[in-house]
Every structure is written in structure tokens, then in C-alpha cells.
Design a protein around this motif. Structure first.
Motif: not given
Length: 143
Positions: A81, A83, A120, A122, A128-129
Motif C-alpha cells: 500500500s 501511505s 484504505m 484499492r 492500494n492506498w
């Protein structure tokens, strides 16, 4: 030392990075496809216009990426992910909303014990964030 995330897309890197440039207000400083490079001979004909390397500059930091040919990849964005932490709640909410178009929301943007806002997802490109608003300095734990 500088550490930069490097994302591997399955053919939609150009669209993803132009979208991220708009959302984050950064600047694409490199967007190179295979055509006309020595790498062109090593990819399928339908892959020559896919991105071999891209760099998006964001506040002095780099987000980098490429399209990974299917025969040389175990799939895009596996267990990673990106971030992003910003100082203001409104900015965290704006980023989350912009990335949410066509996304799978894994955790809605909400207050948590570690951040005034965190969420969070996708995105539609498979990235993915983890988006958060920074905790006040007297309560911060990882920056």
C-alpha cells in the motif's frame, strides 16, 4: 537515503499516473514507453506503447511505476500500500474521495485512535492506498 515506492501496473500505468498527477497536484517528470528503446526488442508488439518507467514528483518526493508485462509479473500491486499523510483533515478527505472513484473501499475514511481521519482503498488501477490526516505532534507515533 531516499525511499520511493515503485508501482507495477498491468497495462494502465499511463492512465493511472495522469490521474494521480491531477489528484495529488504533482508533476510527471518521466513517462517513457518501450517504443524506440533497446527494451522494445524484449516485449511483445502489443506492449511497446506500455510504460517502461514513470516518475511522478510530489512535494520533493517520487512515486515511480511501470507496466509489468504479464509474462514477467506475478500480478500488479501484490500486498503493498502507498501511505499518504497530509496535515489537514479536509485534504485527506479530498484525496480519499478522488481516489474512491471505481475503488474498493477497504476501510472508510473515519476517525481512529491513531489519526483524526484515516481510510484504505484499492483504486480502479489496482493501487492500494492508505490515506490519513496527521495526528497532532503531541500524539504522533510514526509520521
Amino acid at each position: 537515503m531516499k525511499i520511493a515506492p515503485y508501482l507495477m501496473f498491468d497495462g494502465n500505468c499511463r492512465e493511472a499516473f495522469t490521474t494521480y498527477e491531477t489528484i495529488f497536484g504533482g508533476r510527471i517528470v518521466a513517462m517513457m514507453d518501450h517504443r524506440g528503446t533497446p527494451a522494445e526488442a524484449h516485449v511483445a508488439a502489443h506492449w511497446v506503447d506500455k510504460i517502461m518507467h514513470a516518475c511522478l514528483e510530489l512535494d520533493g518526493q517520487m512515486l515511480m511505476a511501470s507496466d509489468a508485462p504479464p509474462e514477467r509479473s506475478d500480478g500488479p500491486m501484490r500486498s503493498v500500500s502507498v501511505s499518504v499523510n497530509v496535515p489537514k483533515i479536509a485534504e485527506a478527505e479530498r484525496l480519499f474521495a478522488a481516489l474512491s472513484e471505481g475503488a474498493i473501499i477497504q476501510m472508510p475514511m473515519e476517525e481512529t485512535f491513531w489519526a483524526p481521519r484515516f481510510g484504505m482503498l484499492r483504486d480502479r488501477f489496482g493501487t492500494n492506498w492508505m490515506i490519513g490526516a496527521e495526528m497532532p505532534a503531541d500524539r504522533a507515533n510514526c509520521g
